[in-house]
Scaffold this active site. Structure first.
Site, PDB file in Angstrom:
ATOM      1  CE  LYS A  86      14.136  84.194  -4.697  1.00 45.56           C
ATOM      2  NZ  LYS A  86      15.504  83.723  -4.411  1.00 45.56           N
ATOM      3  CD  GLU A 186      17.503  80.544  -4.763  1.00 41.71           C
ATOM      4  OE1 GLU A 186      17.143  79.889  -3.602  1.00 41.71           O
ATOM      5  OE2 GLU A 186      16.939  81.807  -5.040  1.00 41.71           O
TER       6      GLU A 186
END
Length: 621
Positions: A86, A186
């Site tokens: 990521k 998120e």
């Protein structure tokens, strides 16, 4: 007569047929998939009952291994086992090389995109392809558990992911066979889960310290509306950095060189991570590495990671300030990410906000749960239930380049998305038939200090005098935070547009650095902008006077008048290389004043020429 089946838009015409949708937390260290089952939203487990899928991919010559087994092989096969991919999403080869020894891979770059490719036994693999393997594994788990094909997924990303990183995430999902219903920040996903569980209202801080990134979001929760007031964070701060701090301490204590081969480095980081996790429940832990044995106390560990915690708290203070609220107004702090289990992290956050953070929702699962709740709504399964309205924001201002190398902000940072904003511009030179549109991202006043996103040309502008054309530039940011820009000349209707899709994203820490620079250098930026604006105005004035002298100077001016004007023009040209804004402005005014009479004569001459030979009745008609 046949009966028509009628349903709400986006919902199944047969209420008993539920459309299968999931939420996916694609994490740096671990990933999860969650869904609504039997009225409860929860993570989905694999065949072994594990809900967490380590974000690790190992390439064999004839197969690909994803998850726990791959992570365990990182030390013995480091070049073919990719973890923390990521951190590479949406980045260029030059960016990832700056991470140096933290990444024990062999990189190359293919084509002109400068996207980093990792050499494996199966050939070069991009971060998008590697992430797609993780997403495909989660999709297969979900379809096997839920017993059907998915209509889509909500995938979470750090709030500070820029346009390139978000686009790379969508590309990975497409490769994995997933339809992306939405990319969701998120912290916002965590707020969805938390707000529904507790029916909370008020101002909430979401402190999200994951494996590779840190995010802080300040949200206002009220009757199903989740409004992001401000967001901040650090793209180069996470649990991996805590591991590296411990690993560095171990090397220092053991007297071992830091120039480790990839396998030894992976083994050391695993030892460091295990020690970090055990210290959450112990005051001291025994560590064994190579021939060295020692003890790491929680006190020493806290001292090692204190600078990183301080960096996160600095981002928190800035986000609170940007939100327009005071620290005392934050009624709850939600902890997200496995690294928030570290006791010193929790105590530092508690001291900052003056209240104990909420930790009863599993910090590893809360993001996936929130994404799954949103996926149910977007799939049309939320009939008769509580409706959610999510109001996310963009992390950095978006704008374009104007004359003088200036950044003109069209959409300021912390603007709620989706959003569309338009602004009108005009041409700089007579007869200009094309315009270059340079799209930028950042907080500084000069384009040299901002991030270039894209360039495109608007052609076919009808030739007119400078300033006559009217070009409307429109910025649109969709619910996923992805940008498109269009330009239209309003008179002729000619138009051009671009879907901003850079090949890679910001360098490590660049977003945070942009914000810090914008605060620290605000005065310098204001002076620089004022100087550029004065220079542009002065250049325009000089060009206009030169054109007027060439056209009518001999006819309308005496020798002394022309000499006086040219003297003032020379004075102004001499100041163009200076940094004296006041002097340039003062001299521009002098030149304007001395040419006022000349301009009046030119206007009179033009009017007389237009009226010559015409009768008053002709003009009135």
């Amino acid at each position: 007569m046949a009966l028509l089946q009628i349903a709400e838009p986006g919902q199944s015409p047969q209420p008993h047929q539920r459309r299968l949708a999931v939420g996916i937390d694609l994490g740096t260290t671990n990933s999860l998939v969650a869904a609504l089952r039997s009225g409860v939203t929860a993570p989905l487990a694999d065949d072994e009952g594990q809900v967490i899928l380590p974000s690790a991919v190992r390439y064999h010559a004839d197969r690909v291994e994803v998850g726990r087994a791959a992570r365990q092989a990182a030390a013995v096969d480091p070049l073919n086992t990719i973890i923390s991919v990521k951190r590479l999403m949406g980045r260029g080869l030059g960016d990832v090389k700056q991470l140096g020894e933290q990444l024990p891979y062999r990189f190359n770059s293919e084509g002109e995109s400068q996207m980093p490719y990792i050499e494996t036994v199966q050939g070069p693999k991009s971060p998008v392809e590697i992430s797609a393997e993780i997403l495909a594994t989660l999709r297969q788990r979900a379809e096997a558990t839920l017993g059907g094909e998915l209509v889509g997924a909500v995938i979470t990303v750090p709030a500070y992911f820029d346009d390139a990183q978000r686009q790379a995430t969508k590309d990975a999902a497409r490769l994995a066979g997933l339809n992306v219903l939405r990319l969701l920040n998120e912290p916002t996903a965590a707020a969805v889960a938390y707000g529904l569980d507790r029916q909370a209202e008020g101002v909430v801080a979401i402190y999200d310290l994951g494996g590779g990134t840190f995010d802080i979001s300040i949200l206002r929760l009220s009757k199903g509306v989740f409004e992001v007031l401000a967001t901040g964070g650090d793209t180069a701060l996470g649990g991996d950095d805590l591991d590296h701090a411990v690993a560095g301490w171990v090397l220092a204590q053991a007297g071992v060189s830091e120039n480790l081969d990839p396998g030894a480095q992976r083994a050391l980081l695993k030892v460091a991570c295990d020690a970090k996790e055990r210290l959450s429940d112990a005051d001291a832990v025994e560590i064994a590495y190579a021939d060295w044995r020692g003890t790491l106390s929680r006190e020493t560990f806290d001292a090692l990671i204190e600078p990183m915690i301080a960096r996160s708290l600095k981002s928190c203070r800035r986000a609170v300030r940007d939100s327009g609220v005071e620290l005392e107004e934050v009624t709850a702090v939600v902890m997200v990410g496995g690294s928030t289990r570290v006791p010193s992290v929790r105590s530092a956050v508690a001291r900052l906000f003056g209240r104990e953070p909420l930790t009863d929702i599993d910090p590893d699962e809360v993001v996936a749960i929130g994404a799954a709740i949103q996926a149910e709504t977007l799939a049309g399964n939320n009939r008769g239930g509580e409706e959610l309205l999510l109001l996310d924001v963009i992390p950095l201002s978006l704008g374009l380049e104007t004359m003088g190398g200036l950044m003109e902000k069209i959409i300021p940072r912390n603007t709620t998305i989706p959003v569309a904003r338009a602004q009108d511009f005009t041409t700089y030179k007579d007869g200009q038939s094309a315009m270059m549109i340079h799209v930028l991202q950042g907080e500084r006043e000069l384009i040299a200090d901002c991030r270039s996103l894209a360039r495109f040309e608007l052609r076919g502008i009808p030739p007119m005098v400078a300033g006559a054309a009217k070009i409307r530039v429109t910025f649109q940011v969709d619910a996923d935070g992805l940008l498109s820009v269009s330009a239209r000349e309003l008179g002729s209707g000619v138009e051009a547009s671009i879907q901003v899709k850079p090949s890679y994203g910001l360098t490590d820490g660049e977003i945070a650095r942009m914000l810090e620079d914008s605060f620290r250098k605000a005065d310098d930026d204001r002076h620089a902008r004022a100087l550029r604006e004065q220079l542009v105005d002065a250049q325009r004035l000089l060009e206009a006077v030169e054109a007027a002298l060439a056209a009518d100077g001999e006819r309308l001016l005496s020798g002394e008048e022309r000499e006086a004007i040219e003297l003032q023009m020379g004075e102004l040209r001499g100041l163009l290389d200076s940094q004296d804004v006041t002097a340039i402005e003062r001299q521009s005014k002098r030149l304007s004043q001395i040419t006022d009479a000349f301009a009046a004569r030119r206007l009179d001459s033009t009017v007389k020429a237009a009226l010559a030979g015409r009768r008053l009745n002709d003009i009135e008609d």
